[in-house]
Structure formats: structure tokens, C-alpha cells
Design an enzyme around this catalytic site. Structure first.
Site, short mmCIF file in Angstrom:
data_model
loop_
_atom_site.label_atom_id
_atom_site.label_comp_id
_atom_site.label_asym_id
_atom_site.label_seq_id
_atom_site.Cartn_x
_atom_site.Cartn_y
_atom_site.Cartn_z
N TYR A 1 0.76 -15.46 -3.43
CA TYR A 1 -0.51 -14.89 -2.95
C TYR A 1 -1.49 -15.97 -2.50
CZ TYR A 1 -0.05 -9.99 -4.47
OH TYR A 1 0.30 -8.68 -4.60
N LYS B 1 12.67 -15.26 -11.41
CA LYS B 1 13.79 -15.23 -10.47
C LYS B 1 14.34 -16.66 -10.43
CE LYS B 1 16.42 -13.08 -7.46
NZ LYS B 1 17.32 -11.95 -7.79
N ASP C 1 14.86 -8.50 -10.78
CA ASP C 1 15.61 -7.32 -10.31
C ASP C 1 16.13 -6.52 -11.50
OD1 ASP C 1 17.20 -9.56 -10.80
OD2 ASP C 1 18.53 -9.27 -9.08
N ASP D 1 2.69 -7.45 -9.60
CA ASP D 1 2.15 -6.39 -8.74
C ASP D 1 3.15 -5.26 -8.63
OD1 ASP D 1 0.46 -5.13 -6.83
OD2 ASP D 1 1.66 -5.97 -5.21
N ASP E 1 3.18 -1.31 -10.70
CA ASP E 1 3.22 0.00 -10.02
C ASP E 1 4.40 0.81 -10.53
OD1 ASP E 1 1.01 -0.49 -8.26
OD2 ASP E 1 2.03 0.59 -6.64
C1 IPM Z 1 -3.34 -4.64 -6.79
C2 IPM Z 1 -3.26 -4.57 -5.30
C3 IPM Z 1 -3.69 -5.89 -4.67
C4 IPM Z 1 -2.66 -6.93 -5.07
C5 IPM Z 1 -3.91 -5.90 -3.16
C6 IPM Z 1 -4.80 -4.82 -2.69
C7 IPM Z 1 -4.45 -7.23 -2.72
O1 IPM Z 1 -2.00 -4.16 -4.88
O2 IPM Z 1 -4.42 -4.89 -7.34
O3 IPM Z 1 -2.32 -4.40 -7.46
O4 IPM Z 1 -1.62 -7.07 -4.41
O5 IPM Z 1 -2.91 -7.62 -6.05
MN MN Z 2 -0.72 -3.51 -6.48
#
Ligand code: IPM
Ligand code: MN
Ligand code: NAD
Length: 361
Positions: free
Chosen positions: A135, A195, A227, A251, A255
Site C-alpha cells: 500500500y 506468503k 491462500d 484487507d 472482508d
Molecule cells: C478498508 C478499505 C481501504 C483499504 C481502501 C478504501 C483504501 O478497503 O479500510 O478495508 O484497502 O484499506
Molecule cells: Mn477493505
């Protein structure tokens, strides 16, 4: 106690409004000041993170953040895109430790797309490093034949990078969190996700985490490739306790883990710096697909506000009151559409916020 309120875009404004209601109902002496961020700030100030917003955030004891982003900004040059606001806040404030607790409320075991027995009783903590990795690596960019924008580009590149101190400090955060959780009955395990079989950066990550782990003999440490971790998270999520990983893997895995809780609308987060100053936001984004309809789930944001009271504002009782109220409204059967299942009552964003306020008692 001064809180900077940064609602942002899309459902950001809708969910933050509910969290504010809940905070106000607690009768604490909180000062709240709102500022534009993301696409909203680009519209009003020509920049997603105006100097005045950054200053407000720096001066605050804590920041409550909604979400940023909208597809209509996808063609702007990168430095002006809404997402740069949250990345800039994390970097400028040094918010390197991101806590994303995935807890499955018993009332929601049927809301997840996973089998109830897999997730019932789940309580895991994902710790994501937040200010390093690909990032923020240099160099990055696009090489073009003409030095123009997208058309004519020949290649693009981002650089994955971690320094020893960056890995050490997030590893310490993870081991200490595992220790605190162990005292409360958890297993006392850190799973470091990497990884290392392919990437130099993550062999280094693994080596440094292993070194740090030697100072925590009471905590078990295991290592897993990302993975496999993605697979294990849906196969047997309860095998995890604390997961620590880099910015990008964290990240993606968080999710994924949000579905273990029933919905991404349930996953709160805290991003802390070394001074315990924090930014609190739901783990999800601005959800442009449902923005403006009053159907977004505000609970991830409300639970993020609870984390704010606990971690940055030293108000653990108030935090517990919010968490208990969320538990109560779920027991009452109230559900925004993302967590709805047969036999429960569908409510709007605002009705959910009102119900939490009422349940505070
Ligand atoms: C998160 C989001 C952010 C990230 C984006 C919007 C920059 O996906 O907070 O998880 O990738 O960190
Ligand atoms: Mn995110
Ligand atoms: P998203 O998290 O916004 O939405 C993904 C899916 O989850 C959508 O179907 C959405 O409707 C649903 N969803 C998300 N939050 C919900 C909630 N509270 N209640 C009910 N449903 C919810 O991810 P995306 O669609 O990939 O991204 C949309 C925008 O958000 C992009 O611009 C992205 O960059 C941005 N984003 C911002 C942040 C942030 O501000 N920290 C985080 C993630 C994504």
C-alpha cells in the site's frame, strides 16, 4: 474528550448519524466536530483530505470515520481519489495497528452464508498492519510510452516492503492482544499469515514475527500461507484466535471474515497509533449500491464507536453498554436487510439506530 466526526461518502453519512445518536444518548461529556472527507471533501475543497480535516483529526482524542469512495471518482488521478483520504489519515497519524474483531452474535448464526455450527460461538481477532506493505511501498507508478495517463501505459508497478521495526511493533501488538484474550479465556494463539513461500517480504515478516514470539512463551505461534488461511477461515474459523498479517492480506481476509459474523455490516474496526489515539470505522466501504436507501446496517459503526470509548476514551462501561444494547436489539429480532432471515423483523438504518438508543436503558 474531543471526537472528530468524518462521515465521508455513500452510506458513510447514514451510518455515522446513527452512531452519533448512540454516543449522544450516553450522557458523556463528548465534544464532536464534523469535517468533510473523501469524495465529499473533493467536492467542497478540491481535495479528499483537506488540511483543515487532517488538523481536526490530529487534534482530536479519537476519530469516528464512516466510509469514502464512489465509482464516479474512479477516473480521477490517484492523489485526488476519495480512498486517499483514509490512507492519508492512517499514514499521517501513524495508525499502524488495525483491530478487526470477528464475533458471531448467537442471534445471527443463521444470517451467515456459512453453516451455523461452523460459526456459532466464534470470536476471533484479525490484526492488520495498516501503514506499510504494498500500500505504501516505493517506487510505484506507471511507465508509459508518452508519459500520459492510462492510454499508452506500458507497465505498472507497486512495491511490497516492510521494515523490521514495522513488523516488530505489529507483532508485539498481536502477542499482547493474545495475552489479554487468554486471560479472558481464549486459547492464547497467534497465527501469522504470510506468503513466505514466494515473497521475500513475507519470509522476512515470518522471521521477525518468530523472533518477537520468543518473548511470549505463554502464547502459541503458528504460521500459515495466506491462500491456506483464506480457505481455513471458511473451513474451520474457530481454529483461529488472533490472526496477524500485513496490510494487503489483512484487507482481504477481514472482508472474508466479516461473513463469519453474518454480514460485513457487523464488522467494526479500530486503528491505533503508538499513543493510543485511534480512528474508528466499520470495515466496509461506502456501499454506493445501497447508498441513500436507508437500508445500510449501522451496527459495525455503532460497535466501532464502542471500541472508541474503550480504547481511546477510557470509558469501558459506556462501551459495554453499547455492546449490550446491540445484543438486545438482535435478541428483539430487529434486522437490517443484510442480516435478515425468516422470522425476524426488517428495519431501516434509522430504526436500527433508534432501537440501539432505546436498548441502552
Ligand atoms: C478498508 C478499505 C481501504 C483499504 C481502501 C478504501 C483504501 O478497503 O479500510 O478495508 O484497502 O484499506
Ligand atoms: Mn477493505
Ligand atoms: P463496500 O464494502 O462498500 O460494499 C461491498 C458490498 O457490501 C456491497 O454490496 C454493499 O452494499 C455491502 N455493504 C457494505 N456495507 C454494508 C452495510 N453497512 N450494510 C449493508 N450492506 C453493506 O465495498 P465496495 O463496493 O468494493 O466499495 C465501494 C467503495 O467503498 C469503493 O470506492 C471503495 O474504495 C470504498 N471503500 C472504502 C472503505 C473505507 O472508507 N474505509 C472501505 C472499503 C471500501
Amino acid at each position: 474528550m474531543k471526537i472528530a466526526i468524518l462521515p465521508g461518502d455513500g452510506i458513510g453519512t447514514e451510518i455515522v448519524a446513527e452512531a452519533i445518536k448512540v454516543l449522544q444518548a450516553l450522557d458523556l461529556s463528548l465534544t464532536m466536530e464534523t469535517a468533510p472527507v473523501g469524495g465529499a471533501a473533493y467536492e467542497s475543497h478540491g481535495h479528499p483530505l483537506p488540511e483543515s480535516t487532517l488538523q481536526l483529526a490530529k487534534d482530536a482524542d479519537a476519530i469516528l470515520f464512516g466510509a469514502v469512495g464512489d465509482w464516479k471518482y474512479d477516473t480521477l488521478e490517484r492523489s485526488l481519489r476519495p480512498e486517499q483520504a483514509i490512507l492519508g489519515l492512517r499514514k499521517h497519524l501513524g495508525l499502524f495497528a488495525n483491530f478487526r474483531p470477528a464475533i458471531c452474535y448467537e442471534q445471527l448464526v443463521n444470517a451467515s452464508s456459512l453453516k451455523p455450527e461452523l460459526i456459532s460461538g466464534l470470536d476471533i481477532l484479525i490484526i492488520r498492519e495498516l501503514t506499510g506493505d504494498i500500500y505504501f511501498g516505493q517506487p510505484r507508478g506507471r511507465r508509459t510510452a508518452t508519459d500520459g495517463h492510462f492510454p499508452g501505459a506500458e507497465e505498472a508497478f507497486d512495491t511490497m516492503r516492510y521494515s523490521r521495526p514495522e513488523i516488530e511493533r505489529i507483532a508485539h501488538v498481536a502477542f499482547q492482544a493474545a495475552r489479554t484474550r487468554k486471560a479472558a479465556g481464549s486459547e492464547g494463539r497467534v497465527t501469522s499469515v504470510d506468503k513466505a513461500n514466494v515473497l521475500e517480504t513475507f519470509q522476512f515478516w515470518k522471521d521477525v514475527v518468530t523472533e518477537v514470539g520468543q518473548s511470549y512463551p505463554d502464547i502459541a505461534l503458528d504460521h500459515m500461507y495466506v491462500d491456506n488461511a483464506a480457505m481455513q477461515l471458511v473451513k474451520q474459523p474457530k481454529r483461529f484466535d488472533v490472526v496477524v498479517t500485513g496490510n494487503m492480506f489483512g484487507d482481504i481476509l477481514s472482508d472474508e471474515a466479516s461473513m463469519l459474523t453474518g454480514s460485513i455490516g457487523m464488522l467494526p474496526s479500530a486503528s491505533l497509533n503508538s499513543r493510543n489515539q485511534g480512528l474508528y470505522e466499520p470495515s466496509h466501504g461506502s456501499a454506493p449500491d445501497i447508498a441513500g436507501q436507508g437500508i445500510a446496517n449501522p451496527l459495525a459503526t455503532i460497535l466501532s464507536a464502542a471500541m472508541m470509548l474503550r480504547f481511546s476514551l477510557q470509558q469501558p462501561e459506556a462501551a459495554a453498554r453499547i455492546e449490550k444494547a446491540v445484543d438486545t436489539v438482535l435478541s428483539q429480532g430487529l434486522r437490517t436487510p443484510d442480516i435478515y432471515s425468516a422470522g425476524t423483523t426488517k428495519v431501516s438504518t434509522r430504526e436500527m439506530g433508534d432501537a440501539v438508543v432505546k436498548a441502552l436503558g
